[in-house]
Motif scaffolding. Structure first.
Motif, PDB file in Angstrom:
ATOM      1  N   ILE A 182       0.828  -1.202   0.000  1.00 36.76           N
ATOM      2  CA  ILE A 182       0.000   0.000   0.000  1.00 36.76           C
ATOM      3  C   ILE A 182       0.864   1.254   0.000  1.00 36.76           C
ATOM      4  CG2 ILE A 182      -1.811   1.267   1.210  1.00 36.76           C
ATOM      5  CD1 ILE A 182      -2.672  -1.450   0.054  1.00 36.76           C
ATOM      6  N   GLN A 183       0.525   2.198  -0.861  1.00 37.12           N
ATOM      7  CA  GLN A 183       1.230   3.466  -0.906  1.00 37.12           C
ATOM      8  C   GLN A 183       0.560   4.480   0.019  1.00 37.12           C
ATOM      9  OE1 GLN A 183       1.439   4.760  -4.987  1.00 37.12           O
ATOM     10  NE2 GLN A 183       2.996   3.250  -5.532  1.00 37.12           N
ATOM     11  N   GLU A 184       1.352   5.405   0.513  1.00 34.45           N
ATOM     12  CA  GLU A 184       0.800   6.460   1.348  1.00 34.45           C
ATOM     13  C   GLU A 184      -0.284   7.216   0.584  1.00 34.45           C
ATOM     14  OE1 GLU A 184       3.252   9.028   4.111  1.00 34.45           O
ATOM     15  OE2 GLU A 184       2.850  10.494   2.518  1.00 34.45           O
ATOM     16  N   GLY A 185      -1.351   7.558   1.297  1.00 29.39           N
ATOM     17  CA  GLY A 185      -2.404   8.314   0.645  1.00 29.39           C
ATOM     18  C   GLY A 185      -3.755   8.124   1.282  1.00 29.39           C
ATOM     19  N   GLU A 186      -4.760   8.712   0.638  1.00 26.01           N
ATOM     20  CA  GLU A 186      -6.127   8.708   1.146  1.00 26.01           C
ATOM     21  C   GLU A 186      -6.916   7.538   0.573  1.00 26.01           C
ATOM     22  OE1 GLU A 186      -9.959  11.777   1.398  1.00 26.01           O
ATOM     23  OE2 GLU A 186      -8.088  12.375   0.402  1.00 26.01           O
ATOM     24  N   TYR A 187      -7.650   6.857   1.427  1.00 25.08           N
ATOM     25  CA  TYR A 187      -8.456   5.711   1.042  1.00 25.08           C
ATOM     26  C   TYR A 187      -9.769   5.721   1.836  1.00 25.08           C
ATOM     27  CZ  TYR A 187      -3.934   3.809  -0.566  1.00 25.08           C
ATOM     28  OH  TYR A 187      -2.715   3.616  -1.178  1.00 25.08           O
ATOM     29  N   GLU A 188     -10.624   4.785   1.489  1.00 23.20           N
ATOM     30  CA  GLU A 188     -11.753   4.443   2.353  1.00 23.20           C
ATOM     31  C   GLU A 188     -11.446   3.078   2.951  1.00 23.20           C
ATOM     32  OE1 GLU A 188     -16.565   3.510   2.200  1.00 23.20           O
ATOM     33  OE2 GLU A 188     -15.541   4.293   0.428  1.00 23.20           O
ATOM     34  N   LEU A 189     -11.520   2.980   4.257  1.00 24.73           N
ATOM     35  CA  LEU A 189     -11.262   1.709   4.933  1.00 24.73           C
ATOM     36  C   LEU A 189     -12.582   1.036   5.283  1.00 24.73           C
ATOM     37  CD1 LEU A 189      -9.436  -0.371   6.457  1.00 24.73           C
ATOM     38  CD2 LEU A 189      -9.713   1.095   8.476  1.00 24.73           C
ATOM     39  N   ILE A 190     -12.694  -0.225   4.913  1.00 22.82           N
ATOM     40  CA  ILE A 190     -13.806  -1.066   5.361  1.00 22.82           C
ATOM     41  C   ILE A 190     -13.206  -2.164   6.225  1.00 22.82           C
ATOM     42  CG2 ILE A 190     -15.744  -2.541   4.719  1.00 22.82           C
ATOM     43  CD1 ILE A 190     -16.070   0.338   3.807  1.00 22.82           C
ATOM     44  N   CYS A 191     -13.504  -2.124   7.501  1.00 22.95           N
ATOM     45  CA  CYS A 191     -12.974  -3.105   8.450  1.00 22.95           C
ATOM     46  C   CYS A 191     -14.141  -3.671   9.238  1.00 22.95           C
ATOM     47  CB  CYS A 191     -11.957  -2.435   9.371  1.00 22.95           C
ATOM     48  SG  CYS A 191     -11.253  -3.537  10.624  1.00 22.95           S
ATOM     49  N   LEU A 192     -14.412  -4.953   9.062  1.00 22.38           N
ATOM     50  CA  LEU A 192     -15.583  -5.589   9.669  1.00 22.38           C
ATOM     51  C   LEU A 192     -15.155  -6.713  10.605  1.00 22.38           C
ATOM     52  CD1 LEU A 192     -17.899  -5.774   6.521  1.00 22.38           C
ATOM     53  CD2 LEU A 192     -18.003  -4.116   8.404  1.00 22.38           C
ATOM     54  N   PRO A 193     -15.137  -6.436  11.907  1.00 21.47           N
ATOM     55  CA  PRO A 193     -14.779  -7.474  12.891  1.00 21.47           C
ATOM     56  C   PRO A 193     -15.906  -8.493  13.054  1.00 21.47           C
ATOM     57  CG  PRO A 193     -14.596  -5.237  13.791  1.00 21.47           C
ATOM     58  CD  PRO A 193     -15.368  -5.136  12.528  1.00 21.47           C
ATOM     59  N   LEU A 194     -15.539  -9.700  13.471  1.00 23.08           N
ATOM     60  CA  LEU A 194     -16.546 -10.691  13.826  1.00 23.08           C
ATOM     61  C   LEU A 194     -17.358 -10.181  15.014  1.00 23.08           C
ATOM     62  CD1 LEU A 194     -14.482 -14.017  13.633  1.00 23.08           C
ATOM     63  CD2 LEU A 194     -16.083 -13.099  11.940  1.00 23.08           C
ATOM     64  N   LYS A 195     -18.657 -10.420  14.976  1.00 25.55           N
ATOM     65  CA  LYS A 195     -19.556  -9.949  16.032  1.00 25.55           C
ATOM     66  C   LYS A 195     -19.690 -11.043  17.086  1.00 25.55           C
ATOM     67  CE  LYS A 195     -24.047  -7.653  16.552  1.00 25.55           C
ATOM     68  NZ  LYS A 195     -25.305  -7.271  15.841  1.00 25.55           N
ATOM     69  N   VAL A 196     -18.810 -10.991  18.078  1.00 25.31           N
ATOM     70  CA  VAL A 196     -18.744 -12.016  19.117  1.00 25.31           C
ATOM     71  C   VAL A 196     -19.226 -11.412  20.434  1.00 25.31           C
ATOM     72  CG1 VAL A 196     -17.277 -13.678  20.302  1.00 25.31           C
ATOM     73  CG2 VAL A 196     -16.742 -13.010  17.942  1.00 25.31           C
ATOM     74  N   LYS A 197     -20.265 -11.961  20.990  1.00 26.49           N
ATOM     75  CA  LYS A 197     -20.852 -11.394  22.205  1.00 26.49           C
ATOM     76  C   LYS A 197     -19.848 -11.387  23.353  1.00 26.49           C
ATOM     77  CE  LYS A 197     -24.911 -11.573  25.205  1.00 26.49           C
ATOM     78  NZ  LYS A 197     -26.218 -12.224  25.478  1.00 26.49           N
ATOM     79  N   GLY A 198     -19.670 -10.203  23.948  1.00 31.98           N
ATOM     80  CA  GLY A 198     -18.828 -10.069  25.126  1.00 31.98           C
ATOM     81  C   GLY A 198     -17.338 -10.062  24.871  1.00 31.98           C
ATOM     82  N   ALA A 199     -16.897 -10.073  23.607  1.00 39.39           N
ATOM     83  CA  ALA A 199     -15.466 -10.168  23.299  1.00 39.39           C
ATOM     84  C   ALA A 199     -14.791  -8.807  23.348  1.00 39.39           C
ATOM     85  CB  ALA A 199     -15.254 -10.808  21.933  1.00 39.39           C
ATOM     86  N   GLU A 200     -13.558  -8.788  23.850  1.00 46.65           N
ATOM     87  CA  GLU A 200     -12.775  -7.557  23.962  1.00 46.65           C
ATOM     88  C   GLU A 200     -12.044  -7.207  22.677  1.00 46.65           C
ATOM     89  OE1 GLU A 200      -9.760 -10.401  23.732  1.00 46.65           O
ATOM     90  OE2 GLU A 200     -11.663 -10.483  24.819  1.00 46.65           O
ATOM     91  N   GLY A 201     -12.098  -8.102  21.722  1.00 46.12           N
ATOM     92  CA  GLY A 201     -11.474  -7.898  20.425  1.00 46.12           C
ATOM     93  C   GLY A 201     -12.000  -8.954  19.472  1.00 46.12           C
ATOM     94  N   ALA A 202     -11.640  -8.830  18.194  1.00 48.80           N
ATOM     95  CA  ALA A 202     -12.134  -9.815  17.233  1.00 48.80           C
ATOM     96  C   ALA A 202     -11.331  -9.742  15.941  1.00 48.80           C
ATOM     97  CB  ALA A 202     -13.609  -9.576  16.927  1.00 48.80           C
TER      98      ALA A 202
END
Length: 212
Positions: A182-202
Motif C-alpha cells: 500500500i502506498q501512502e495516501g487517502e483511502y476508504e477503509l472497510i474493516c468488519l470485525p466478527l460480532k462475538v458477544k462479550g469479546a474484547e477484540g475480534a
C-alpha cells in the motif's frame, strides 16, 4: 475504483502474540476420506492476525465488540508511511501530518513492520506508537488508528499506556493490517470485525478502497 485487501491470511504459520492461542484449522470431515463434504473447525484467539481492540480489552467495564455498530472501524482513512521510523512513532513524527490527520476519521501507520508480518515468529522489536503520540491523535479527534503489526503497543511497554490513552478516549484500535503493498495516501477503509458477544477484540476482514 480499486480494492486492496490488507488482511493477514490466518494460518498456523502466522505470528501470534506470545502466550496467545495459535490459529489451528482441523478437518472433522474430509471428502477424500469418503465424507459427503469437507467440514473443519477453526481455533484461534480474538487477537489473531488482522483484528480490532475494543475498550473492554484494557478497561474493566469497557464496551465489547458486539455493542459497536458495523461501521465503527470503517471510514475515511489516510495511510501514513513511516517506514523510516526505527523504534517508536512519536508526536514529532505525526506533527508534519497534522492537517491530514485532522481531515481523516482513521489513520493507518505503514512501518518497517510490514515486512515483519511475513515472519512466523513474533518480533518483539516491532515499531509501535508511544503514549505521547497516542495523546496527540486523541487531540485530533480521530475515531480509530491502526498499525501493521499485532500490537500498537511496544512489547516491553508493560503498563499499557498507549492502549489506555486511546481506548479511554474512544479511539478504537486496529492491529495487524498488511500494508506492504500500500502506498501512502487517502483511502476508504472497510474493516468488519466478527460480532462475538462479550469479546474484547475480534479478527476482522479489512480492505482499502481507492476511488477515481
Amino acid at each position: 475504483m480499486k480494492i486492496y485487501d490488507i488482511t493477514m491470511t490466518i494460518s498456523a504459520e502466522m505470528p501470534c502474540f506470545p502466550g496467545e492461542q495459535q490459529a489451528i484449522l482441523t478437518y472433522e470431515m474430509k471428502m477424500e476420506d469418503g465424507s459427503i463434504a469437507n467440514v473443519s473447525t477453526l481455533t484461534l484467539g480474538t487477537h489473531t492476525g488482522t483484528h480490532v481492540d475494543t475498550p473492554l480489552h484494557f478497561i474493566a467495564d469497557g464496551k465489547p465488540i458486539d455493542q459497536f455498530d458495523a461501521g465503527a472501524y470503517s471510514g475515511r482513512c489516510y495511510v501514513i508511511d513511516l517506514s523510516h521510523v526505527k523504534e517508536c512513532i512519536t508526536k514529532d513524527d505525526l506533527i508534519p501530518y497534522e492537517k491530514i490527520v485532522e481531515a481523516s476519521e482513521i489513520v493507518l501507520f505503514k512501518t518497517r513492520n510490514s515486512q515483519l508480518l511475513k515472519l512466523s515468529a513474533y518480533q518483539k522489536d516491532h515499531v509501535f506508537l508511544d503514549h505521547r503520540g497516542a495523546e496527540y491523535l486523541v487531540g485530533k479527534g480521530i475515531k480509530a488508528v491502526g498499525i501493521d503489526y499485532l500490537s500498537i503497543e511496544g512489547f516491553f511497554e508493560t503498563e499499557g499506556k498507549t492502549h489506555l490513552t486511546l481506548l479511554t478516549n474512544n479511539v478504537l484500535i486496529i492491529e495487524g493490517v498488511d500494508l506492504s503493498e500500500i502506498q501512502e495516501g487517502e483511502y476508504e477503509l472497510i474493516c468488519l470485525p466478527l460480532k462475538v458477544k462479550g469479546a474484547e477484540g475480534a479478527p476482522a476482514r479489512a480492505v482499502l478502497i481507492k476511488r477515481g
